[in-house]
Design an enzyme around this catalytic site. Sequence first.
Site, PDB file in Angstrom:
ATOM      1  N   ASN A  21      39.074  39.241  44.374  1.00 41.31           N
ATOM      2  CA  ASN A  21      37.956  39.071  44.033  1.00 41.31           C
ATOM      3  C   ASN A  21      36.995  39.832  43.645  1.00 41.31           C
ATOM      4  O   ASN A  21      35.659  39.951  43.271  1.00 41.31           O
ATOM      5  CB  ASN A  21      37.325  38.084  45.248  1.00 41.31           C
ATOM      6  CG  ASN A  21      37.898  36.706  45.546  1.00 41.31           C
ATOM      7  OD1 ASN A  21      39.275  36.974  45.998  1.00 41.31           O
ATOM      8  ND2 ASN A  21      37.285  35.912  45.210  1.00 41.31           N
ATOM      9  N   VAL A  52      32.439  40.951  40.745  1.00 44.95           N
ATOM     10  CA  VAL A  52      32.576  40.009  42.068  1.00 44.95           C
ATOM     11  C   VAL A  52      32.975  38.558  41.438  1.00 44.95           C
ATOM     12  O   VAL A  52      31.809  37.862  40.925  1.00 44.95           O
ATOM     13  CB  VAL A  52      31.524  39.938  42.958  1.00 44.95           C
ATOM     14  CG1 VAL A  52      31.557  39.612  44.103  1.00 44.95           C
ATOM     15  CG2 VAL A  52      31.034  41.770  43.130  1.00 44.95           C
ATOM     16  N   CYS A  53      33.975  38.099  42.087  1.00 46.49           N
ATOM     17  CA  CYS A  53      34.409  36.666  41.779  1.00 46.49           C
ATOM     18  C   CYS A  53      34.121  35.821  42.915  1.00 46.49           C
ATOM     19  O   CYS A  53      34.833  35.976  43.920  1.00 46.49           O
ATOM     20  CB  CYS A  53      35.848  36.734  41.285  1.00 46.49           C
ATOM     21  SG  CYS A  53      36.554  35.216  40.577  1.00 46.49           S
ATOM     22  N   LEU A  54      33.350  35.024  42.739  1.00 48.61           N
ATOM     23  CA  LEU A  54      33.072  34.020  43.934  1.00 48.61           C
ATOM     24  C   LEU A  54      32.237  32.851  43.485  1.00 48.61           C
ATOM     25  O   LEU A  54      31.375  32.793  42.435  1.00 48.61           O
ATOM     26  CB  LEU A  54      32.303  34.782  44.987  1.00 48.61           C
ATOM     27  CG  LEU A  54      31.761  34.219  46.289  1.00 48.61           C
ATOM     28  CD1 LEU A  54      32.900  34.128  46.974  1.00 48.61           C
ATOM     29  CD2 LEU A  54      30.636  35.113  46.979  1.00 48.61           C
TER      30      LEU A  54
END
Length: 325
Positions: free
Chosen positions: A151, A158-160
């Site tokens: 992530n 930032v992967c969320l």
Amino acid sequence: MEPAVDRKAGIPEVIDKKNKGNSILNYQPWWFPNFSSKRTSARANFKRFDSVQHFSDHHYVLKGNASKQHSRTWAKKIQADWKILEKDLPETIFVRACESRMDLMRAVIIGAEGTPYHDGLFFFDIHFPDTYPSVPPMVHYHSGGLTINPNLYNSGHVCLSLLGTWFGNTRENWLPKESTMLQLLVSIQGLILNRKPYYNEPFVGWTKWTPLGEPFSKGYSENVFILSLRTMVYIMRKPPNHFEEFVRSHYFVRASDIVKAANAYIDGAPVGSIVKGTSQGGSMKFRTEVAVFMKTVVDEFVKLGVKELQDKLKPPPVIHTNTSR
């Protein structure tokens, strides 16, 4: 492909059932006998939340200026976030807001014990767009060019779901009337910087805790710890503005115990282990890489004024081969 984090948007309850229900944020490995008291003393003079005048090195510094006019709703929401952070930040997250640019914020998260991120410092730059809180904030990770989690990209992305950078159901997404910065930061700590980051990879969650997934998870966590050591060096050499003394004091106090943990890994303890005598040890490749790169880490500790660590670091393990016929 962007990885998924299949969690609710609320503040995560990061509980490990195999550790009798204790939060992984409170793990205390057997080689850290006095971790809590040392950590508290190291940060005694550094407020968890405070404001600073400016951020010249902020990733989003060019996205606005001090004279830009914002709506009352925007300013009121950010001020509300400030109050929540000042009151409720956990002891492992520190935040600096910007007085001259309310759209900028910086946070550091301390890697939790029991994870391959333990003792590391992970920095995030935050920007509040003009339409905040109708849209989530923008977040950039100080990666140093390293990918330490599915992530967290080496580009700083930032992967969320909570940030809208990955798909999720309604409750996993940013909710303008409910979501807060505290929720976001705790989610990053609990859902991303977790004990088994391999399972943040897309489409592998179903293998969690199974014989199929665990070998891959173990190897991934070993690599993450090596990258976490590299991140330590990167941050010590180039601490972000307004956290310079925090970085120095954190690693000055934690240096000896980081070496103790490394020595345990060199001896064969699994990365992030919390129980002495566990049956599955670290791989020989991991044990060797820890021993080799820790020399660089120790050199940085010495520059901080920590003495006599070189003699305490164990050498790489010896690989015994059977030469008998």
